[in-house]
Motif scaffolding. Structure first.
Motif, short mmCIF file in Angstrom:
data_model
loop_
_atom_site.label_atom_id
_atom_site.label_comp_id
_atom_site.label_asym_id
_atom_site.label_seq_id
_atom_site.Cartn_x
_atom_site.Cartn_y
_atom_site.Cartn_z
N CYS A 40 11.49 36.50 89.58
CA CYS A 40 10.89 37.79 89.20
C CYS A 40 10.65 37.96 87.71
N GLY A 41 10.80 36.90 86.94
CA GLY A 41 10.47 36.98 85.52
C GLY A 41 11.48 37.72 84.67
N LEU A 42 12.70 37.89 85.15
CA LEU A 42 13.76 38.54 84.38
C LEU A 42 14.82 37.52 83.99
N SER A 43 15.28 37.59 82.75
CA SER A 43 16.43 36.78 82.36
C SER A 43 17.70 37.49 82.83
N MET A 44 18.81 36.79 82.80
CA MET A 44 20.09 37.40 83.16
C MET A 44 20.41 38.57 82.24
N SER A 45 20.14 38.44 80.96
CA SER A 45 20.41 39.52 80.02
C SER A 45 19.56 40.75 80.34
N GLU A 46 18.31 40.53 80.65
CA GLU A 46 17.42 41.64 81.02
C GLU A 46 17.89 42.29 82.32
N TYR A 47 18.24 41.45 83.28
CA TYR A 47 18.72 41.94 84.56
C TYR A 47 19.97 42.80 84.38
N GLU A 48 20.90 42.32 83.58
CA GLU A 48 22.15 43.06 83.37
C GLU A 48 21.90 44.42 82.71
N ILE A 49 20.95 44.49 81.81
CA ILE A 49 20.60 45.77 81.20
C ILE A 49 20.06 46.72 82.26
N LEU A 50 19.17 46.23 83.11
CA LEU A 50 18.62 47.08 84.17
C LEU A 50 19.72 47.52 85.13
N VAL A 51 20.64 46.64 85.44
CA VAL A 51 21.76 47.01 86.32
C VAL A 51 22.58 48.13 85.69
N ARG A 52 22.94 47.98 84.43
CA ARG A 52 23.74 49.00 83.75
C ARG A 52 23.00 50.34 83.71
N LEU A 53 21.70 50.29 83.44
CA LEU A 53 20.93 51.53 83.41
C LEU A 53 20.85 52.16 84.80
N SER A 54 20.73 51.33 85.84
CA SER A 54 20.63 51.86 87.21
C SER A 54 21.90 52.60 87.62
N GLU A 55 23.02 52.21 87.04
CA GLU A 55 24.31 52.81 87.37
C GLU A 55 24.61 54.07 86.55
N ALA A 56 23.83 54.30 85.51
CA ALA A 56 24.08 55.42 84.59
C ALA A 56 23.40 56.69 85.08
N PRO A 57 23.98 57.85 84.74
CA PRO A 57 23.31 59.11 85.07
C PRO A 57 21.89 59.15 84.49
N GLU A 58 20.95 59.55 85.31
CA GLU A 58 19.54 59.63 84.92
C GLU A 58 18.99 58.29 84.41
N HIS A 59 19.65 57.20 84.80
CA HIS A 59 19.24 55.85 84.40
C HIS A 59 19.08 55.73 82.89
N THR A 60 19.99 56.38 82.16
CA THR A 60 19.91 56.45 80.70
C THR A 60 21.25 56.12 80.07
N LEU A 61 21.22 55.26 79.04
CA LEU A 61 22.41 54.96 78.24
C LEU A 61 22.02 54.90 76.77
N ARG A 62 22.92 55.34 75.94
CA ARG A 62 22.74 55.19 74.50
C ARG A 62 22.76 53.69 74.19
N MET A 63 21.94 53.25 73.27
CA MET A 63 21.86 51.82 72.95
C MET A 63 23.23 51.26 72.53
N SER A 64 23.99 52.01 71.76
CA SER A 64 25.31 51.53 71.32
C SER A 64 26.26 51.36 72.51
N VAL A 65 26.17 52.24 73.48
CA VAL A 65 27.01 52.14 74.69
C VAL A 65 26.59 50.92 75.51
N LEU A 66 25.30 50.70 75.62
CA LEU A 66 24.78 49.53 76.32
C LEU A 66 25.30 48.25 75.68
N ALA A 67 25.26 48.19 74.37
CA ALA A 67 25.77 47.01 73.66
C ALA A 67 27.26 46.81 73.93
#
Length: 124
Positions: A40-67
């Protein structure tokens, strides 16, 4: 070979186990990365970011929290998010809460791609 500077070293057996773990982890990560890119054209790092966002309220995370969640530098996360943003899978905006930070928000297209990629990733 302990010296005065180092009180604790791995035993020979522990060193073999540790290196086997590192090598196995690297091989697994690489294989999962290749499978996701091919499927699907996603790297593991990209996939993991999407997973973390999918689990967050409103699919939103502060960049520092994501890091922090991904145990990666803010610079590395910024570059990866930039790639996702170019593909319109996420959007970055000033934080609605305090305007000092930047929020990363998963788009509908990002969520759709994640739903497509997840079963393939699980299969891998």
């Amino acid at each position: 070979m302990p010296t005065e500077e180092f009180d604790r070293w791995l035993t020979a057996s522990q060193q073999v186990d540790w290196r086997a773990y590192l090598e196995g982890n690297s091989i697994l990560w690489g294989a999962l990365n290749v499978d996701l890119i091919e499927a699907c054209g996603l790297s593991m790092s990209e996939y993991e970011i999407l997973v973390r966002l999918s689990e967050a309220p409103e699919h939103t995370l502060r960049m520092s929290v994501l890091a922090d969640y991904l145990a990666q530098s803010r610079s590395r996360i910024s570059h990866t998010v930039q790639r996702l943003e170019r593909r319109q899978l996420v959007v970055r905006r000033p934080s609605a809460r305090d305007r000092r930070g930047i929020d990363c928000i998963m788009s509908a297209a990002g969520y759709a791609l994640l739903k497509h990629a997840a079963p393939m990733h699980v299969e891998s």
